[in-house]
Design a protein around this motif. Structure first.
Motif, mmCIF file in Angstrom:
data_model
loop_
_atom_site.group_PDB
_atom_site.id
_atom_site.type_symbol
_atom_site.label_atom_id
_atom_site.label_comp_id
_atom_site.label_asym_id
_atom_site.label_seq_id
_atom_site.Cartn_x
_atom_site.Cartn_y
_atom_site.Cartn_z
ATOM 1 N N ASP A 128 25.501 8.516 -4.967
ATOM 2 C CA ASP A 128 25.026 7.081 -4.299
ATOM 3 C C ASP A 128 23.822 6.928 -3.829
ATOM 4 N N VAL A 129 22.844 7.994 -3.960
ATOM 5 C CA VAL A 129 21.448 8.035 -3.221
ATOM 6 C C VAL A 129 20.403 8.411 -4.432
ATOM 7 N N SER A 130 19.720 7.380 -4.695
ATOM 8 C CA SER A 130 18.772 7.814 -5.905
ATOM 9 C C SER A 130 17.461 7.801 -5.379
ATOM 10 N N ILE A 131 16.518 8.910 -5.340
ATOM 11 C CA ILE A 131 15.125 8.704 -4.944
ATOM 12 C C ILE A 131 14.424 9.414 -5.758
ATOM 13 N N LYS A 132 13.169 8.470 -6.158
ATOM 14 C CA LYS A 132 12.093 8.581 -7.240
ATOM 15 C C LYS A 132 10.780 8.675 -6.543
ATOM 16 N N ALA A 133 9.892 9.314 -7.280
ATOM 17 C CA ALA A 133 8.767 9.071 -6.737
ATOM 18 C C ALA A 133 7.742 8.884 -7.926
ATOM 19 N N THR A 134 6.501 8.171 -7.598
ATOM 20 C CA THR A 134 5.363 7.959 -8.376
ATOM 21 C C THR A 134 4.101 8.168 -7.396
ATOM 22 N N THR A 135 3.167 8.085 -8.560
ATOM 23 C CA THR A 135 1.604 8.027 -7.963
ATOM 24 C C THR A 135 1.249 6.625 -8.182
ATOM 25 N N THR A 136 -0.041 6.576 -7.751
ATOM 26 C CA THR A 136 -0.795 5.244 -8.387
ATOM 27 C C THR A 136 -2.106 5.520 -9.164
ATOM 28 N N GLU A 137 -1.629 6.928 -9.794
ATOM 29 C CA GLU A 137 -2.949 7.209 -10.564
ATOM 30 C C GLU A 137 -4.332 7.119 -10.189
ATOM 31 N N LYS A 138 -4.323 7.609 -8.644
ATOM 32 C CA LYS A 138 -5.505 7.369 -7.752
ATOM 33 C C LYS A 138 -6.113 6.215 -7.635
ATOM 34 N N LEU A 139 -5.303 5.184 -7.680
ATOM 35 C CA LEU A 139 -5.806 3.715 -7.349
ATOM 36 C C LEU A 139 -5.188 3.546 -5.722
ATOM 37 N N GLY A 140 -6.302 2.595 -5.270
ATOM 38 C CA GLY A 140 -5.907 2.261 -3.870
ATOM 39 C C GLY A 140 -5.713 3.356 -2.758
ATOM 40 N N PHE A 141 -5.349 2.557 -1.718
ATOM 41 C CA PHE A 141 -5.213 3.557 -0.498
ATOM 42 C C PHE A 141 -4.095 4.904 -0.819
ATOM 43 N N VAL A 142 -3.036 4.516 -1.371
ATOM 44 C CA VAL A 142 -2.521 5.613 -1.969
ATOM 45 C C VAL A 142 -2.935 6.585 -2.769
ATOM 46 N N GLY A 143 -3.718 6.343 -3.979
ATOM 47 C CA GLY A 143 -4.455 7.110 -4.507
ATOM 48 C C GLY A 143 -5.434 7.950 -3.945
ATOM 49 N N ARG A 144 -6.008 7.389 -2.836
ATOM 50 C CA ARG A 144 -6.941 8.011 -1.935
ATOM 51 C C ARG A 144 -6.290 8.953 -1.052
ATOM 52 N N GLU A 145 -4.908 9.096 -1.044
ATOM 53 C CA GLU A 145 -4.365 9.586 -0.083
ATOM 54 C C GLU A 145 -4.324 9.433 1.450
ATOM 55 N N GLU A 146 -4.654 7.896 1.503
ATOM 56 C CA GLU A 146 -4.743 7.376 2.825
ATOM 57 C C GLU A 146 -3.459 6.914 3.481
ATOM 58 N N GLY A 147 -2.576 6.739 2.401
ATOM 59 C CA GLY A 147 -1.403 6.267 3.027
ATOM 60 C C GLY A 147 -0.049 6.513 1.957
ATOM 61 N N VAL A 148 1.152 6.272 2.469
ATOM 62 C CA VAL A 148 2.324 6.381 1.746
ATOM 63 C C VAL A 148 3.166 5.198 1.921
ATOM 64 N N VAL A 149 3.755 4.781 0.648
ATOM 65 C CA VAL A 149 4.800 3.515 0.748
ATOM 66 C C VAL A 149 5.968 3.928 0.064
ATOM 67 N N ALA A 150 6.940 3.379 0.659
ATOM 68 C CA ALA A 150 8.360 3.481 0.072
ATOM 69 C C ALA A 150 8.984 2.232 0.120
ATOM 70 N N TYR A 151 9.749 2.190 -1.305
ATOM 71 C CA TYR A 151 10.383 0.898 -1.545
ATOM 72 C C TYR A 151 11.835 1.257 -1.624
ATOM 73 N N ALA A 152 12.969 0.396 -1.066
ATOM 74 C CA ALA A 152 14.357 0.622 -1.400
ATOM 75 C C ALA A 152 15.222 -0.624 -1.904
ATOM 76 N N VAL A 153 16.060 -0.215 -2.206
ATOM 77 C CA VAL A 153 16.992 -1.353 -2.434
ATOM 78 C C VAL A 153 18.346 -0.754 -2.236
ATOM 79 N N ALA A 154 19.291 -1.530 -1.616
ATOM 80 C CA ALA A 154 20.555 -1.222 -1.084
ATOM 81 C C ALA A 154 21.848 -1.969 -1.447
#
Length: 159
Positions: A128-154
């Protein structure tokens, strides 16, 4: 049966000198998330999704980052308290689907442990728990490894 859905999102800056907690699991990395608590973006997004599904506001309403009580707190405790709030309103968790956005480290080796941790806290099965991961293909603050983001639906449903 009453069924409701909620969505959550969380962002944290990545800095050296902090541990990287994701899904309640300590992930070896050169950077960690900066925050008032342990800054586990995945658990925070799940908390917000659950609270939103139950129309209980957001994580900041229940666990404000201005409170000394929550300074450095383990986000597994926040998720447990969120589950208790959901239960007190007459709901149980049906399932959670979440996505992490980060360039590094790769989280695939830790996904099952994250699922087990989250499922145990929410009293649901690992399926009942799905966890996936993706990159931003080096774009933006996530791509520059300055931050991390998480999205969730429940999904929650009446007991």
């Amino acid at each position: 049966m009453n069924i409701r859905i909620g969505q959550g999102v969380d962002f944290h800056q990545l800095v050296t000198g902090r541990d990287l907690w994701l899904g309640g699991v300590l992930i070896p990395h050169t950077k960690g998330a900066l925050g008032h608590s342990d800054a586990d973006v995945l658990l925070h997004a799940i908390c917000d999704a659950l609270l939103g599904a139950a129309a209980l506001g957001d994580i900041g309403k229940h666990f404000p980052d201005t409170s000394a009580e929550f300074k450095g707190i383990d986000s597994k405790i926040l998720l447990k308290r969120t589950a208790e709030l959901i239960s007190a309103k007459g709901y149980r968790v049906g399932n959670v689907d979440a996505t992490l956005c980060l360039e590094a480290p790769k989280i695939k080796p830790y996904v099952q442990q994250m699922q087990q941790t989250i499922a145990a806290i929410l009293n649901i099965t690992i399926d009942d728990v799905s966890i996936k991961a993706t990159t931003t293909e080096k774009l933006g603050f996530v791509g520059r490894e300055e931050g991390v983001v998480a999205y969730a639906v429940a999904l929650i449903q009446t007991v």
